[in-house]
Design a protein around this motif. Structure first.
Motif, PDB file in Angstrom:
ATOM      1  N   ARG A   1       0.804  -1.217   0.000  1.00  0.00           N
ATOM      2  CA  ARG A   1       0.000   0.000   0.000  1.00  0.00           C
ATOM      3  C   ARG A   1       0.842   1.275   0.000  1.00  0.00           C
ATOM      4  N   ASP A   2       2.178   1.154   0.212  1.00  0.00           N
ATOM      5  CA  ASP A   2       2.981   2.349   0.460  1.00  0.00           C
ATOM      6  C   ASP A   2       3.849   2.778  -0.711  1.00  0.00           C
ATOM      7  N   ILE A   3       4.321   1.837  -1.504  1.00  0.00           N
ATOM      8  CA  ILE A   3       5.208   2.165  -2.622  1.00  0.00           C
ATOM      9  C   ILE A   3       5.188   1.016  -3.612  1.00  0.00           C
ATOM     10  N   THR A   4       5.333   1.352  -4.898  1.00  0.00           N
ATOM     11  CA  THR A   4       5.365   0.353  -5.967  1.00  0.00           C
ATOM     12  C   THR A   4       6.797   0.183  -6.456  1.00  0.00           C
TER      13      THR A   4
ATOM     14  N   GLU B   1      16.419  -9.273  -5.962  1.00  0.00           N
ATOM     15  CA  GLU B   1      16.830  -8.238  -5.019  1.00  0.00           C
ATOM     16  C   GLU B   1      15.669  -7.312  -4.660  1.00  0.00           C
ATOM     17  N   THR B   2      14.771  -7.094  -5.611  1.00  0.00           N
ATOM     18  CA  THR B   2      13.630  -6.223  -5.343  1.00  0.00           C
ATOM     19  C   THR B   2      12.697  -6.835  -4.302  1.00  0.00           C
ATOM     20  N   LEU B   3      12.452  -8.126  -4.407  1.00  0.00           N
ATOM     21  CA  LEU B   3      11.633  -8.797  -3.395  1.00  0.00           C
ATOM     22  C   LEU B   3      12.327  -8.782  -2.036  1.00  0.00           C
ATOM     23  N   ALA B   4      13.640  -8.939  -2.036  1.00  0.00           N
ATOM     24  CA  ALA B   4      14.381  -8.882  -0.781  1.00  0.00           C
ATOM     25  C   ALA B   4      14.288  -7.486  -0.166  1.00  0.00           C
ATOM     26  N   ALA B   5      14.367  -6.458  -0.992  1.00  0.00           N
ATOM     27  CA  ALA B   5      14.224  -5.091  -0.496  1.00  0.00           C
ATOM     28  C   ALA B   5      12.824  -4.859   0.060  1.00  0.00           C
TER      29      ALA B   5
ATOM     30  N   SER C   1       9.287  -4.164   4.835  1.00  0.00           N
ATOM     31  CA  SER C   1       8.165  -4.618   5.654  1.00  0.00           C
ATOM     32  C   SER C   1       8.540  -4.685   7.131  1.00  0.00           C
ATOM     33  N   THR C   2       9.812  -4.941   7.426  1.00  0.00           N
ATOM     34  CA  THR C   2      10.242  -4.958   8.823  1.00  0.00           C
ATOM     35  C   THR C   2      10.240  -3.558   9.425  1.00  0.00           C
ATOM     36  N   GLU C   3      10.186  -2.544   8.552  1.00  0.00           N
ATOM     37  CA  GLU C   3      10.131  -1.161   9.000  1.00  0.00           C
ATOM     38  C   GLU C   3       8.712  -0.613   8.949  1.00  0.00           C
ATOM     39  N   GLY C   4       7.750  -1.487   8.685  1.00  0.00           N
ATOM     40  CA  GLY C   4       6.366  -1.063   8.628  1.00  0.00           C
ATOM     41  C   GLY C   4       5.940  -0.477   7.296  1.00  0.00           C
ATOM     42  N   ILE C   5       6.767  -0.654   6.267  1.00  0.00           N
ATOM     43  CA  ILE C   5       6.462  -0.144   4.928  1.00  0.00           C
ATOM     44  C   ILE C   5       6.111  -1.320   4.030  1.00  0.00           C
ATOM     45  N   GLU C   6       4.931  -1.298   3.445  1.00  0.00           N
ATOM     46  CA  GLU C   6       4.479  -2.391   2.596  1.00  0.00           C
ATOM     47  C   GLU C   6       4.647  -2.009   1.129  1.00  0.00           C
ATOM     48  N   ALA C   7       5.586  -2.666   0.470  1.00  0.00           N
ATOM     49  CA  ALA C   7       5.883  -2.384  -0.937  1.00  0.00           C
ATOM     50  C   ALA C   7       5.150  -3.369  -1.834  1.00  0.00           C
ATOM     51  N   GLU C   8       4.547  -2.851  -2.892  1.00  0.00           N
ATOM     52  CA  GLU C   8       3.968  -3.701  -3.934  1.00  0.00           C
ATOM     53  C   GLU C   8       5.041  -3.933  -4.995  1.00  0.00           C
ATOM     54  N   VAL C   9       5.249  -5.181  -5.375  1.00  0.00           N
ATOM     55  CA  VAL C   9       6.283  -5.527  -6.359  1.00  0.00           C
ATOM     56  C   VAL C   9       5.610  -6.015  -7.629  1.00  0.00           C
ATOM     57  N   ILE C  10       5.950  -5.381  -8.738  1.00  0.00           N
ATOM     58  CA  ILE C  10       5.370  -5.710 -10.039  1.00  0.00           C
ATOM     59  C   ILE C  10       6.465  -6.149 -10.995  1.00  0.00           C
ATOM     60  N   ASP C  11       6.244  -7.266 -11.642  1.00  0.00           N
ATOM     61  CA  ASP C  11       7.122  -7.772 -12.705  1.00  0.00           C
ATOM     62  C   ASP C  11       6.398  -7.581 -14.027  1.00  0.00           C
ATOM     63  N   PRO C  12       6.836  -6.649 -14.882  1.00  0.00           N
ATOM     64  CA  PRO C  12       6.137  -6.438 -16.159  1.00  0.00           C
ATOM     65  C   PRO C  12       6.160  -7.672 -17.053  1.00  0.00           C
ATOM     66  N   ALA C  13       7.229  -8.471 -16.987  1.00  0.00           N
ATOM     67  CA  ALA C  13       7.394  -9.713 -17.756  1.00  0.00           C
ATOM     68  C   ALA C  13       7.452  -9.449 -19.257  1.00  0.00           C
ATOM     69  N   THR C  14       6.397  -8.902 -19.844  1.00  0.00           N
ATOM     70  CA  THR C  14       6.452  -8.437 -21.235  1.00  0.00           C
ATOM     71  C   THR C  14       6.825  -6.961 -21.200  1.00  0.00           C
ATOM     72  N   LEU C  15       8.015  -6.648 -21.669  1.00  0.00           N
ATOM     73  CA  LEU C  15       8.493  -5.264 -21.645  1.00  0.00           C
ATOM     74  C   LEU C  15       7.942  -4.453 -22.805  1.00  0.00           C
TER      75      LEU C  15
ATOM     76  N   ALA D   1      11.915   8.106  -2.537  1.00  0.00           N
ATOM     77  CA  ALA D   1      10.522   8.332  -2.928  1.00  0.00           C
ATOM     78  C   ALA D   1       9.624   8.517  -1.712  1.00  0.00           C
ATOM     79  N   LEU D   2       9.853   7.724  -0.669  1.00  0.00           N
ATOM     80  CA  LEU D   2       9.004   7.788   0.523  1.00  0.00           C
ATOM     81  C   LEU D   2       9.217   9.078   1.302  1.00  0.00           C
TER      82      LEU D   2
END
Length: 343
Positions: free
Chosen positions: A211-214, A224-228, A233-247, A330-331
């Motif tokens: 809900r906080d950043i894409t 690495e993006t999923l790891a980030a 999330s351990t800091e209370g920030i919920e990131a949405e991760v999107i893989d475009p797959a087709t560029l 960004a945040l």
């Protein structure tokens, strides 16, 4: 699309998923032909075609000379005459002699013949850095090909997506450049059913909801993006991760849907920064979703230099800390000057 989980203890790797998809299509469709340098007897430089020639014969799985221009041109001829060729280049860095046929013929055939002929070709190439190879073996120039009308560019980031997207690419009536991130060829295993179910092209995948950043990444950078995102999330920030797959074509709708929740965005890729796909994604976001943004789109990328040799490779590739720095920039943006800085 919903989050999917990998299994480190069971299943298959990404490169094995490629092999499985190729075998399925060779068995299902007699018009499918696989060829390239060392793909037959040796099973390819990364063993992506291992065992296919023994199973389907040398007329279906062919070794070629070391001649990328010839490989690309033969694929055009085959495709216009009813076959479905899958042509492998050993590394993306070796693909440039083939540009004439890919850009001037395969990508333009439908338009040139007003739809009378199409080119159902898949050009496969391992790409990206991270395996301690020379720079010509570590290219990430997907933006060059995404610029070309008529050419679809697809990059899987997991075994399941490699299997499903490759099936879809082979079945597509137009040419597809299928780039396989070799850094994660064997990085993880995932249960993948060999059921012939293709995944949709031109659709992005939501790998993690937030809900906080894409965070937008593709190929090996997804790891690495999923790891980030997990660290945030351990800091209370919920990131949405999107893989475009087709560029190309890009599913900007899924990205905009995410920004309606998060209002902040970071694009991550290992290709050089200038005119990379991150710039195109940022441009489309400001064009179609400017009012949704609470901060400028951040880019975390490779540097504007040739991929260095392996001693400096990890400095070049965007790691978790650089992604976190981009997310925090960004945040923390408050409408004034951009906070922090990163490349």
């Amino acid at each position: 699309m919903s989050t999917e989980s990998g299994n480190q203890e069971a299943g298959i790797t990404l490169v094995e998923a490629v092999t499985r998809a190729l075998a399925y299509e060779l068995d299902r469709d007699p018009q499918v032909v696989v060829f390239g340098q060392d793909v037959g007897a040796n099973g390819g430089v990364f063993r992506a075609t291992d065992g296919l020639q023994a199973r389907f014969g040398p007329e279906r799985v062919l070794d070629t000379p070391l001649a990328e221009n010839m490989i690309a041109g033969i694929a055009v001829g085959m495709a216009t005459q009813g076959l479905r060729p899958v042509a492998e280049f050993q590394f993306m860095g070796f693909i440039y002699p083939a540009l004439d046929h890919i850009l001037n013929h395969a990508a333009r055939m439908r338009n040139r013949t007003r739809g009378r002929l199409t080119c159902p070709i898949v050009y496969r190439a391992p790409y990206g850095g991270g395996i301690h190879a020379p720079e010509h073996h570590s290219e990430s120039t997907e933006a060059l090909f995404a610029h070309i009308p008529g050419l679809r560019v697809v990059v899987p980031s997991s075994p399941a997506r490699a299997y499903g997207l490759l099936l879809a690419a082979i079945r597509d009536p137009d040419p597809v450049l299928f780039l396989e991130p070799k850094r994660i060829y064997r990085a993880a295993k995932q249960t993948v059913e060999d059921d012939g179910e293709a995944l949709p092209l031109d659709c992005a995948f939501v790998l993690r909801e937030g809900r906080d950043i894409t965070l937008i990444a593709w190929g090996a950078s997804v790891k690495e993006t999923l790891a980030a995102a997990e660290q945030l999330s351990t800091e209370g920030i919920e990131a949405e991760v999107i893989d475009p797959a087709t560029l190309k074509p890009l599913d900007i709708h899924t990205i905009i849907d995410s920004l309606e929740k998060t209002h902040r965005c970071v694009v991550i890729h290992e290709a050089a920064r200038f005119a990379g796909l991150g710039a195109e994604i940022a441009a489309q976001i400001q064009e179609y979703a400017f009012d949704l943004l609470d901060a400028p789109v951040q880019r975390v990328t490779g540097y504007d230099t040739v991929m260095p040799y392996y001693q400096l490779e990890q400095i070049y590739l965007p790691g978790v800390e650089r992604i976190l720095a981009g997310a925090r920039a960004a945040l923390e943006y408050d409408g004034g000057q951009k906070t922090g800085g990163h490349a």
